[in-house]
Scaffold this active site. Structure first.
Site, PDB file in Angstrom:
ATOM      1  N   HIS A   1      12.736 -67.932  66.091  1.00 46.86           N
ATOM      2  CA  HIS A   1      11.213 -67.229  66.070  1.00 46.86           C
ATOM      3  C   HIS A   1      10.423 -68.413  65.853  1.00 46.86           C
ATOM      4  O   HIS A   1      10.141 -68.905  64.648  1.00 46.86           O
ATOM      5  CB  HIS A   1      11.091 -66.256  65.047  1.00 46.86           C
ATOM      6  CG  HIS A   1      11.673 -65.027  65.104  1.00 46.86           C
ATOM      7  ND1 HIS A   1      11.648 -64.082  66.259  1.00 46.86           N
ATOM      8  CD2 HIS A   1      12.951 -64.521  64.583  1.00 46.86           C
ATOM      9  CE1 HIS A   1      12.433 -62.957  66.235  1.00 46.86           C
ATOM     10  NE2 HIS A   1      13.331 -63.241  64.976  1.00 46.86           N
TER      11      HIS A   1
ATOM     12  N   CYS B   1       7.218 -68.881  66.202  1.00 46.83           N
ATOM     13  CA  CYS B   1       6.171 -68.722  65.326  1.00 46.83           C
ATOM     14  C   CYS B   1       6.288 -68.760  63.657  1.00 46.83           C
ATOM     15  O   CYS B   1       5.263 -68.895  63.056  1.00 46.83           O
ATOM     16  CB  CYS B   1       5.347 -67.359  65.592  1.00 46.83           C
ATOM     17  SG  CYS B   1       6.292 -65.987  65.686  1.00 46.83           S
TER      18      CYS B   1
ATOM     19  N   ARG C   1      -0.884 -60.358  76.776  1.00 41.67           N
ATOM     20  CA  ARG C   1       0.196 -61.634  77.167  1.00 41.67           C
ATOM     21  C   ARG C   1       0.179 -61.926  78.543  1.00 41.67           C
ATOM     22  O   ARG C   1       0.210 -63.203  78.934  1.00 41.67           O
ATOM     23  CB  ARG C   1       1.634 -61.166  76.742  1.00 41.67           C
ATOM     24  CG  ARG C   1       1.854 -61.418  75.368  1.00 41.67           C
ATOM     25  CD  ARG C   1       3.417 -60.862  75.177  1.00 41.67           C
ATOM     26  NE  ARG C   1       3.678 -60.759  73.602  1.00 41.67           N
ATOM     27  CZ  ARG C   1       3.965 -62.148  73.005  1.00 41.67           C
ATOM     28  NH1 ARG C   1       4.072 -63.036  73.549  1.00 41.67           N
ATOM     29  NH2 ARG C   1       4.258 -61.963  71.850  1.00 41.67           N
TER      30      ARG C   1
ATOM     31  N   GLU D   1       1.938 -68.535  67.726  1.00 37.52           N
ATOM     32  CA  GLU D   1       2.429 -68.122  69.145  1.00 37.52           C
ATOM     33  C   GLU D   1       1.443 -68.195  70.043  1.00 37.52           C
ATOM     34  O   GLU D   1       1.591 -68.446  71.266  1.00 37.52           O
ATOM     35  CB  GLU D   1       3.031 -66.621  68.883  1.00 37.52           C
ATOM     36  CG  GLU D   1       3.757 -66.336  70.204  1.00 37.52           C
ATOM     37  CD  GLU D   1       4.337 -64.838  70.078  1.00 37.52           C
ATOM     38  OE1 GLU D   1       5.060 -64.619  71.052  1.00 37.52           O
ATOM     39  OE2 GLU D   1       4.180 -64.283  69.153  1.00 37.52           O
TER      40      GLU D   1
ATOM     41  N   GLU E   1       1.163 -54.497  70.758  1.00 36.68           N
ATOM     42  CA  GLU E   1       2.322 -54.966  70.001  1.00 36.68           C
ATOM     43  C   GLU E   1       1.726 -54.725  68.422  1.00 36.68           C
ATOM     44  O   GLU E   1       0.511 -54.986  68.051  1.00 36.68           O
ATOM     45  CB  GLU E   1       2.633 -56.199  70.159  1.00 36.68           C
ATOM     46  CG  GLU E   1       3.127 -56.992  71.647  1.00 36.68           C
ATOM     47  CD  GLU E   1       3.095 -58.193  71.804  1.00 36.68           C
ATOM     48  OE1 GLU E   1       3.542 -59.265  70.503  1.00 36.68           O
ATOM     49  OE2 GLU E   1       3.294 -58.849  73.093  1.00 36.68           O
TER      50      GLU E   1
ATOM     51  N   ASP F   1       1.574 -78.325  70.957  1.00 37.28           N
ATOM     52  CA  ASP F   1       2.439 -79.363  71.717  1.00 37.28           C
ATOM     53  C   ASP F   1       1.787 -79.950  72.922  1.00 37.28           C
ATOM     54  O   ASP F   1       1.806 -79.485  74.192  1.00 37.28           O
ATOM     55  CB  ASP F   1       3.678 -78.498  72.179  1.00 37.28           C
ATOM     56  CG  ASP F   1       4.828 -79.275  72.985  1.00 37.28           C
ATOM     57  OD1 ASP F   1       5.011 -80.495  72.555  1.00 37.28           O
ATOM     58  OD2 ASP F   1       5.315 -78.706  73.848  1.00 37.28           O
TER      59      ASP F   1
END
Length: 851
Positions: free
Chosen positions: A817, A819, A505, A549, A538, A606
């Site tokens: 959430h 995603c 991340r 995501e 994760e 986006d």
């Protein structure tokens, strides 16, 4: 009553409903809401009227009796077609016209006058029946004595300016030769016209020897008589099968190019779209017309491109109405495919000719094309194995191109503004019954026996085309997966059927860039595999949510103004490539790959680019006209320069050298021409200055960055039918989603979890609250819940949102959430508290509340 009589009776009723909807009953005080004569009636086009007539017939709706002042056209047609001419019952005139095998305007009027004197039109009806049912007779009819000279054409076009709308339509359509300066003009000539009463000179490739204006005048005189109109209908029924046979088996057009005249003449009949033609005559004619060779179709398209927008719309509606009529009248499904309906297929092929006429007649830009000088995308080593397995790589010859497009030398993307909007060519009833999985199969196999509507993408809406693209993407994913399995068996390589990305991340851009660059260099075919993202440290299985995501995080970081890859305009809220960026080309290639992967994996991003970016991706350069949304302030300044009435050189004192600032505010100069600082901008050269300024801003200034971006995009989409199916504005729709937000459609499709259902108190209050939000607040809610403020292709009804219970009443804010499009909503005690908590959550969502 026999089945045949029942069918005739049903047809008669449908015709009456149609004429009631289009013409009315003639009674000015009519109270029937489905009659055009009633006061509150909303006018509808012919296509909609035909559909409505069928609906009214099914429900046995009220029919008006014809008012004494207006005799029903349908009734008159039936009387004329059903009653036989009996020489004992009507006044007859001596038939002196047996020798008439083709018609001229003068001959028609001569016969008409003689028939009118005796009130017996049977000789004219016989002549029309004989000539209009004979291909040879029709081809010889209404010939021009000579083609228009350039001076006559210019005169016609000049007079056109001073005419009213009806006269404009006639004058515009009379232009049947292209000007030499036109991008699609040609100086070559075809052979002599066939001999007849008139001496026909050599014709330009875009000309026909028929006098179109004369044909229109004749139709206008004759179609007002219902009995004569029936003669045209019956003649067309006899003519069409013979024409189809001539074109299919006898190669008649190559022997006589004037054979095209009969199609021009028939299509000038303004009544072709009326119900009586839809059953037999028009379907048969469309089947014949669809057999025209490619060169003839191109010639028709060029000819019709000179018609007015209203004439193009009339022809478009004629074919659309037939398609709609056939779709509504039949039960199409997976066993009875619409692809197997000859009438629908033939009408669609004919509609394609009108579509390209619409493109050619529009505002064309055939010159400003992006040079496709990117480095070729390396072929995968898989090619060898595929050849060993007897499988040639798909689309090895490159993307599919429509043959008619190639013949005309024009692309849809060359058209800035068509004569009538592209959207009018979409047939929604057809889209509803089309089995896209079957249609896509026919599209890929390219069989001559099965027609695919994907070969006519103009008739499909974005949702249907996106479904076709989805099938293409999934099949390629499965194919790459299959090849991988075969490799593992043949060469013992480790099995890797997915495009796996393992990223941190905190270093998502660096990790993604390194991994994707390696894939692009070693085996670009892996980009066609299904994306599978894993965040280091994760747990989680990527079933689409993790990939979404990943896309959101990459886009958010790359478009961060602090990174400096893109500049952001606060006024337009759009991004543009930063020509002064310190980032290497690999970063721009990455965002191109991300956009391609988003389309490939059906994910909305986006991102906010001006439309010129999508035009450039489709192969067109940016021009001054694209500045309006990319840089509206500069566009307005340049527009004022072009319109300035004083002396530009004396009053403005600008040169062909422009100045910009870099990231640190340092001034940079650029010469639009060599020694540009010494060349003043004058009234004479200001158009050149504006064109070169626009060229610099939209193309040259960020050329290196855009080419890297485009290369990444094409790495993923190069084998896809994307360019073939979609226009630039539809590409934006695929990547960014739709701006039109229908939250009532979202309410219908939303699911509930954790104890909520659609009848729960808080759920009802939630939707009441959301519907009361302003447009901006609704967009914030969508951004908060899904990660983007746009709807997917097809609207919010296609979005699968879940509202889950997140505990009892509390002061905590709603969370989401993004995603998985899940809204976690506590059971607030009141509607006011729900509104206050929800507004706070969506307004301050950045930094918390988004998981």
């Amino acid at each position: 009553m026999s089945a045949e009589r029942k069918r005739a009776a049903a047809k008669h009723l449908i015709e009456r409903y149609y004429h009631q909807l289009t013409e009315g009953c003639g009674n000015e005080s009519c109270s029937n809401s489905w009659c055009a004569s009633s006061v509150g009636f909303s006018r509808m086009d012919n296509n909609a009227a035909a559909v409505k007539a069928l609906e009214l017939y099914k429900v046995n709706a009220k029919l008006c009796d014809p008012h004494p002042s207006k005799k029903g056209t349908a009734s008159a047609y039936l009387e004329s077609s059903n009653s036989k001419m009996n020489h004992k019952d009507v006044h007859t005139v001596r038939d002196n016209f047996k020798e008439v095998n083709y018609l001229t305007e003068e001959k028609v009027y001569e016969i008409l006058d003689i028939c009118g004197e005796k009130d017996d039109y049977s000789p004219l009806i016989r002549v029309i029946g004989r000539v209009f049912s004979s291909a040879e007779g029709l081809v010889q009819s209404f010939r021009r004595s000579k083609p228009h000279t350039k001076e006559e054409l210019k005169s016609l076009q000049g007079k056109d300016e001073d005419k009213d709308e009806d006269e404009k339509e006639t004058a515009a359509c009379s232009v049947t030769a292209m000007d030499e300066d036109s991008p699609t003009s040609s100086s070559s000539r075809l052979g002599e016209g066939s001999s007849g009463e008139n001496d026909v000179q050599k014709l330009a490739p875009d000309e026909v020897s028929v006098d179109i204006e004369a044909v229109r005048r004749v139709y206008e005189r004759l179609l007002s008589n219902e009995k004569i109109e029936a003669a045209f209908l019956n003649a067309l029924v006899y003519l069409s099968p013979n024409v189809e046979c001539d074109l299919t088996y006898h190669n008649v057009y190559s022997r006589d190019p004037n054979y095209l005249n009969l199609f021009v003449i028939v299509m000038e009949n303004n009544n072709l779209h009326s119900p009586e033609y839809l059953e037999i005559a028009l379907p048969q004619f469309c089947k014949a017309m669809s057999k025209l060779p490619l060169a003839a179709q191109a010639k028709l398209a060029r000819l019709w491109s000179h018609y007015s927008a209203e004439q193009i719309r009339r022809m478009m509606e004629t074919f659309q109405q037939l398609i709609t009529f056939k779709v509504i009248s039949n039960e199409f499904n997976s066993r009875n495919l619409v692809n197997d309906d000859d009438a629908v297929v033939a009408a669609t092929k004919c509609l394609k000719i009108v579509y390209y006429a619409n493109v050619l007649g529009g505002d064309l830009d055939t010159k400003n094309n992006e040079e496709d000088d990117d480095e070729p995308i390396p072929e995968s080593s898989e090619l060898t194995l595929q050849e060993l397995l007897g499988e040639e790589r798909r689309n090895k010859k490159g993307p599919r191109v429509d043959p008619l497009e190639t013949e005309l030398g024009v692309r849809t993307n060359d058209c800035r503004r068509p004569l009538i909007p592209f959207e009018e060519f979409i047939n929604e009833p057809l889209n509803e019954v089309l089995e896209m999985d079957k249609d896509y199969t026919f599209f890929k196999v390219e069989t001559e026996n099965k027609f695919s509507f994907m070969t006519c993408p103009f008739i499909l809406n974005a949702v249907t085309k996106n479904l076709g693209l989805y099938y293409d993407n999934r099949i390629r994913m499965y194919s790459e997966r299959r090849i991988t399995v075969l490799y593992s068996l043949v060469q013992g390589q480790q099995l890797n059927p997915y495009l796996r990305l393992k990223v941190r991340r905190d270093h998502i851009i660096d990790d993604a860039l390194v991994r994707l660059e390696m894939i692009a260099m070693e085996n670009p075919a892996d980009l066609k595999k299904q994306l599978y993202v894993e965040f280091e440290g994760e747990q989680g299985v990527d079933e689409g949510g993790v990939s979404k995501e990943f896309f959101q995080l990459v886009v958010e970081e790359i478009f961060n103004p602090d990174i400096g890859m893109f500049t952001y305009d606060e006024r337009t809220r759009l991004f543009w490539f930063n020509s002064s960026s310190f980032e290497n080309e690999g970063q721009y290639t990455l965002i191109g790959i991300v956009l391609g992967l988003a389309i490939y994996n059906n994910c909305i991003l986006d991102v906010h680019f001006p439309m010129v970016v999508y035009r450039k991706l489709m192969g067109k350069k940016g021009t001054f006209r694209d500045l309006a949304d990319a840089n509206p302030v500069l566009c307005q300044s340049l527009k004022e320069l072009l319109e300035y009435e004083g002396s530009v050189e004396d009053d403005m004192m600008i040169t062909f050298q422009i100045s910009q600032t870099d990231l640190f505010g340092n001034p940079l100069s650029y010469d639009l021409r060599e020694n540009g600082d010494k060349i003043p901008v004058t009234n004479e050269n200001r158009k050149e200055f504006v064109a070169q300024y626009s060229e610099y801003v939209l193309n040259k200034s960020a050329e290196k960055q855009f080419k890297a971006f485009r290369r990444g995009f094409h790495m993923v989409t190069n084998e896809s039918p994307l360019k073939y199916l979609f226009r630039p504005e539809e590409i934006e729709l695929l990547i960014c989603g739709s701006r039109n937000l229908d939250f009532y459609a979202l309410e219908e499709t939303t699911e509930y979890d954790g104890g909520y259902n659609k009848d729960s108190r808080i759920i009802k209050e939630f939707w009441e609250t959301l519907h009361s939000f302003s447009e901006e607040q609704k967009r914030l809610f969508l951004q908060f819940t899904t990660g983007t403020d746009r709807a997917p292709v097809g609207g919010l009804g296609k979005l699968k949102m879940i509202i889950a219970k997140n505990g009892p009443d509390t002061d905590r804010l709603p969370t989401s959430h993004t995603c998985f499009n899940v809204l976690l909503l506590p059971e607030y005690s009141s509607k006011d508290k729900l509104r206050e908590r929800l507004l706070k959550a969506i307004t301050y969502a950045k930094g918390f509340g988004m998981l």
